[in-house]
Design a protein around this motif. Sequence first.
Motif, mmCIF file in Angstrom:
data_model
loop_
_atom_site.group_PDB
_atom_site.id
_atom_site.type_symbol
_atom_site.label_atom_id
_atom_site.label_comp_id
_atom_site.label_asym_id
_atom_site.label_seq_id
_atom_site.Cartn_x
_atom_site.Cartn_y
_atom_site.Cartn_z
ATOM 1 N N ILE A 118 0.693 -1.046 0.081
ATOM 2 C CA ILE A 118 0.091 -0.143 -0.184
ATOM 3 C C ILE A 118 0.978 1.193 -0.026
ATOM 4 O O ILE A 118 2.055 1.147 0.222
ATOM 5 N N ALA A 119 0.321 2.353 -0.225
ATOM 6 C CA ALA A 119 1.024 3.489 -0.581
ATOM 7 C C ALA A 119 1.964 4.049 0.719
ATOM 8 O O ALA A 119 2.925 4.225 0.305
ATOM 9 N N LYS A 121 3.504 2.154 2.720
ATOM 10 C CA LYS A 121 4.874 1.349 2.928
ATOM 11 C C LYS A 121 5.808 1.765 1.952
ATOM 12 O O LYS A 121 7.116 1.187 2.129
ATOM 13 N N ASN A 122 5.482 2.617 0.804
ATOM 14 C CA ASN A 122 6.691 3.327 0.231
ATOM 15 C C ASN A 122 7.376 2.373 -0.446
ATOM 16 O O ASN A 122 8.712 2.342 -0.668
ATOM 17 N N VAL A 123 7.019 1.080 -1.039
ATOM 18 C CA VAL A 123 7.793 -0.042 -1.674
ATOM 19 C C VAL A 123 8.100 0.519 -3.160
ATOM 20 O O VAL A 123 9.475 0.276 -3.592
ATOM 21 N N ALA A 124 7.548 1.269 -3.652
ATOM 22 C CA ALA A 124 7.827 2.105 -4.936
ATOM 23 C C ALA A 124 9.494 2.688 -4.866
ATOM 24 O O ALA A 124 10.310 2.375 -5.725
ATOM 25 N N ALA A 125 9.530 3.311 -3.785
ATOM 26 C CA ALA A 125 10.795 3.962 -3.484
ATOM 27 C C ALA A 125 11.916 3.008 -3.429
ATOM 28 O O ALA A 125 13.023 3.115 -3.771
ATOM 29 N N LEU A 126 11.571 1.726 -2.691
ATOM 30 C CA LEU A 126 12.484 0.668 -2.690
ATOM 31 C C LEU A 126 12.805 0.060 -3.994
ATOM 32 O O LEU A 126 14.216 0.111 -4.073
ATOM 33 N N LEU A 127 12.057 0.089 -4.749
ATOM 34 C CA LEU A 127 12.390 -0.518 -6.132
ATOM 35 C C LEU A 127 13.136 0.559 -6.849
ATOM 36 O O LEU A 127 14.275 0.148 -7.515
ATOM 37 N N ASP A 128 13.040 1.683 -6.866
ATOM 38 C CA ASP A 128 13.696 2.836 -7.361
ATOM 39 C C ASP A 128 15.302 2.696 -6.965
ATOM 40 O O ASP A 128 16.022 2.946 -7.657
ATOM 41 N N PRO A 188 10.791 0.516 4.509
ATOM 42 C CA PRO A 188 10.966 1.933 3.675
ATOM 43 C C PRO A 188 9.661 2.920 4.114
ATOM 44 O O PRO A 188 9.536 3.716 3.255
ATOM 45 N N SER A 189 8.724 2.331 4.923
ATOM 46 C CA SER A 189 7.410 3.007 5.426
ATOM 47 C C SER A 189 7.757 4.683 5.391
ATOM 48 O O SER A 189 8.518 5.245 6.086
ATOM 49 N N LEU A 190 6.616 5.268 5.070
ATOM 50 C CA LEU A 190 6.481 6.931 5.160
ATOM 51 C C LEU A 190 5.835 7.165 6.396
ATOM 52 O O LEU A 190 5.952 8.110 7.047
ATOM 53 N N GLU A 191 4.903 6.095 6.852
ATOM 54 C CA GLU A 191 4.514 6.135 8.275
ATOM 55 C C GLU A 191 4.391 4.786 8.840
ATOM 56 O O GLU A 191 3.770 3.915 7.965
ATOM 57 N N GLU A 192 4.771 4.585 9.979
ATOM 58 C CA GLU A 192 4.892 3.138 10.732
ATOM 59 C C GLU A 192 4.913 3.576 12.156
ATOM 60 O O GLU A 192 5.454 4.019 12.806
ATOM 61 N N VAL A 193 3.394 2.952 12.679
ATOM 62 C CA VAL A 193 3.274 2.926 14.143
ATOM 63 C C VAL A 193 4.491 2.317 15.027
ATOM 64 O O VAL A 193 5.094 2.851 15.764
ATOM 65 N N TYR A 194 4.885 1.127 14.481
ATOM 66 C CA TYR A 194 6.023 0.473 15.118
ATOM 67 C C TYR A 194 6.731 -0.316 14.107
ATOM 68 O O TYR A 194 7.880 0.287 13.623
#
Length: 233
Positions: A118-119, A121-128, A188-194
């Motif tokens: 999901i957005a 989690k920022n996985v797109a940036a990880l792929l880049d 790589p999350s943009l937001e992660e509680v833990y």
Amino acid sequence: PTWAQLASAWAMVRAVRRGVPYVIFSESTLTSRRFSRGPVDWLRRWLFTQAGAVVVPGPAAREAALSAGVAPERIVESVNSVDLDLFGGRTRELRDRTESGTGPDVSTHRYVYVGQLIARKNVAALLDAFARLEGAPELDVVGDGVELPALAQRARDLGVAERVRFRGFLDEDGVVEVLASTQTLVLPSLEEVYGFTPLEARVAGLHVVVSDRAGIAENLRDVAGAWIVPPDV
């Protein structure tokens, strides 16, 4: 389960009225809060300050509890637990099989992401970022979500599709098998509680690269084999 659920909040209000102590468990950090003022913030502060104790899993959540007005002596800093036999013993057992030629191949450096696609989690940036690495490393993406088709297309556009494996959702045993054949987990999350997966990866003996937006980042700061970084490429 959480103060933000209506049933839990109502139970706490009734507890206060009856003089019954209650405990709040909170993983929330200052960066994961969506409301810093208004009715939601007021309710959070009232419930937290009325609690007999607030249990937190690390320093980032402790800071958030303090900011909500909780007295330091009412905060209990604990840790989240990991199945040591599964994520520690089993992964090492699988790696040991490598020496006999029956285990996973670890000759190529392999990275892994475990979580929702999901957005935030920022996985797109990880792929880049992965596409910029020298050599021919590999990446396992474990999880499912609405962004899967777009991420698969992005891997193709970046020319790394043959080195990126989208594994889909795996149960714990499946995750352990992947961790046993990889060296570095990235959150790589943009937001992660833990962020629980870096704990499992550390128990499994992996390096971890963790977003500084994740609550677990403060637990891993200055820990050997852990890198705390901004969640950009």
